[in-house]
Design an enzyme around this catalytic site. Sequence first.
Site, PDB file in Angstrom:
ATOM      1  N   TYR A 100     -53.118 -21.623 -16.089  1.00 13.59           N
ATOM      2  CA  TYR A 100     -52.758 -23.030 -16.280  1.00 13.59           C
ATOM      3  C   TYR A 100     -51.303 -23.096 -16.726  1.00 13.59           C
ATOM      4  O   TYR A 100     -50.898 -22.393 -17.652  1.00 13.59           O
ATOM      5  CB  TYR A 100     -53.668 -23.654 -17.341  1.00 13.59           C
ATOM      6  CG  TYR A 100     -53.366 -25.104 -17.652  1.00 13.59           C
ATOM      7  CD1 TYR A 100     -53.697 -26.117 -16.757  1.00 13.59           C
ATOM      8  CD2 TYR A 100     -52.756 -25.460 -18.858  1.00 13.59           C
ATOM      9  CE1 TYR A 100     -53.434 -27.447 -17.047  1.00 13.59           C
ATOM     10  CE2 TYR A 100     -52.491 -26.793 -19.152  1.00 13.59           C
ATOM     11  CZ  TYR A 100     -52.832 -27.781 -18.245  1.00 13.59           C
ATOM     12  OH  TYR A 100     -52.567 -29.099 -18.531  1.00 13.59           O
TER      13      TYR A 100
ATOM     14  N   ASP B  40     -44.962 -17.333 -18.014  1.00  9.00           N
ATOM     15  CA  ASP B  40     -45.270 -18.534 -18.787  1.00  9.00           C
ATOM     16  C   ASP B  40     -45.765 -18.054 -20.148  1.00  9.00           C
ATOM     17  O   ASP B  40     -46.926 -17.658 -20.297  1.00  9.00           O
ATOM     18  CB  ASP B  40     -46.329 -19.373 -18.067  1.00  9.00           C
ATOM     19  CG  ASP B  40     -46.661 -20.647 -18.830  1.00  9.00           C
ATOM     20  OD1 ASP B  40     -46.295 -20.733 -20.025  1.00  9.00           O
ATOM     21  OD2 ASP B  40     -47.289 -21.550 -18.249  1.00  9.00           O
TER      22      ASP B  40
ATOM     23  N   LYS C 113     -45.285 -24.538 -27.789  1.00  9.80           N
ATOM     24  CA  LYS C 113     -46.177 -24.304 -28.935  1.00  9.80           C
ATOM     25  C   LYS C 113     -45.438 -23.771 -30.172  1.00  9.80           C
ATOM     26  O   LYS C 113     -44.871 -24.547 -30.904  1.00  9.80           O
ATOM     27  CB  LYS C 113     -47.329 -23.396 -28.517  1.00  9.80           C
ATOM     28  CG  LYS C 113     -48.100 -24.033 -27.321  1.00  9.80           C
ATOM     29  CD  LYS C 113     -49.513 -23.599 -27.214  1.00  9.80           C
ATOM     30  CE  LYS C 113     -50.178 -24.045 -25.931  1.00  9.80           C
ATOM     31  NZ  LYS C 113     -51.105 -25.145 -26.063  1.00  9.80           N
TER      32      LYS C 113
HETATM   33  N1  HOZ Z   1     -53.774 -27.681 -22.625  1.00  7.35           N
HETATM   34  C1  HOZ Z   1     -54.351 -27.361 -23.890  1.00  7.35           C
HETATM   35  C2  HOZ Z   1     -55.425 -26.349 -23.767  1.00  7.35           C
HETATM   36  N2  HOZ Z   1     -55.110 -25.189 -23.040  1.00  7.35           N
HETATM   37  C3  HOZ Z   1     -54.937 -28.559 -24.554  1.00  7.35           C
HETATM   38  C4  HOZ Z   1     -54.024 -29.134 -25.510  1.00  7.35           C
HETATM   39  C5  HOZ Z   1     -54.615 -30.260 -26.344  1.00  7.35           C
HETATM   40  O1  HOZ Z   1     -55.596 -30.880 -25.976  1.00  7.35           O
HETATM   41  O2  HOZ Z   1     -54.058 -30.515 -27.371  1.00  7.35           O
END
Ligand code: HOZ
Length: 435
Positions: A142, A237, A265
């Site tokens: 992802y 990534d 992050k």
């Molecule tokens: N894309 C995030 C999980 N892999 C989710 C982030 C969120 O919901 O804060």
Amino acid sequence: MTKSEHIFQEACQVMPGGVNSPVRAYRAVGLTPRFIDHAKGAYIYDIDGNSYIDYVGSWGPMILGHAREEVVEAVCEAARRGTSYGAPTCAEVEIAEMINEAVSCSEMVRLVNSGTEAVMSAIRAARGYTGRDYIVKFEGCYHGHSDGLLVKGGSGLLTENVPDSAGVPAAFVEKTLVAKYNDADSVSGLFDAYPGKIAAVIVEPVAANMGIVPPKPGFLEALRSLTKDHGALLIFDEVITGFRLGWGGASQWFGVTPDMVTLGKIIGGGMPMAAYCGRKEIMSMVSPSGPVYQAGTLSGNPAAVAAGLATLKILRKHQDEIYPAVDHAAKALEQAYTAAIEKYHIPASVNRTGSLLSIFFTNRPVESYDDAVSADLNMFKRYFAGMLSQGIYLAPSQFEAVFVGYAHGPQEIEKTKAAIDTVLGSLAPDRDKEA
Ligand code: HOZ
């Protein structure tokens, strides 16, 4: 009805699914999300007065724990001086220098606001630099929600069972090729099929959005040599692994140097900030140095940069203590899972790289996307509910990671180990027969 249940009903009237990001809605586990009041250190507190040991850590950023004093102070101090200028600041230069120091391939950095934006922009730069259109991504990886990358993605796409999002015109994903994670032959096949056309291969060096799936020995090295041989760029990534697998992230951990890296992050210390970086000749393509356009009003936002800088300064100063400690704590949890799996004959396996880990409810080792999606999601639901009732706050999906941080001390780890034993014990196949 709990306060969370009550407000969730209201939230569903005013926000799609009641949330601002799909996995938060707890649909995959059939429960109501806990609405959060505050968090401190290793703990998160909901509006009903429950406290939990938090292993979501805002999905990765909170490696130092919640509301760490130095980070809060830095944000407050920055905010007092103004929350946004839309003009350059000294702190942006400082954080870019720090990223260059840590990330092996980084000579220039562009700050943006989210991982999605970082990856989308890195790919544009890679296309601009190579003059090629195609990119290769991996099934189950992802890279945020930009149109061209919403193909066979992980994370919420897996739990919502929508491998390809609606609203993305076919033409927008025509140039996205999908390979199999941990299968370098699938990448070499694409290079053969699209000679001279592939701009970049983008990979999560440790797949972390189909649960944790570490790279097999030699996989990242093979991507490095294939991309080099075919004149394409390799993009790591590292939105999740950056500054988590160590000061130098996954490139340092695995000893493989990509051409570009995307970060997010941890570099924002819990504030919205991300970055893409790489070799000078590639990054010089980005506007206003070069012809690849990318911009943002809140890019390099002073409060976000302050949070990121405060976090990175602590990580740099105490790297010899922090990284071994988080790895050690995660290893203790891995051992507790493994012991309980054996003791209760649970069809499950555990994967871990550093402070990232996952339990998969499948009886085969998980080395690929196909292995990951073979997991029993009903069993995950029961496990999740059990852990929550024991005061352990996990990501509500089989396909996300357990994030261990520096605030998880011996007390929290012991409590979590006991919960693992109790909850996996309650899932034992023999127990079902007796019941
Ligand atoms: N894309 C995030 C999980 N892999 C989710 C982030 C969120 O919901 O804060």
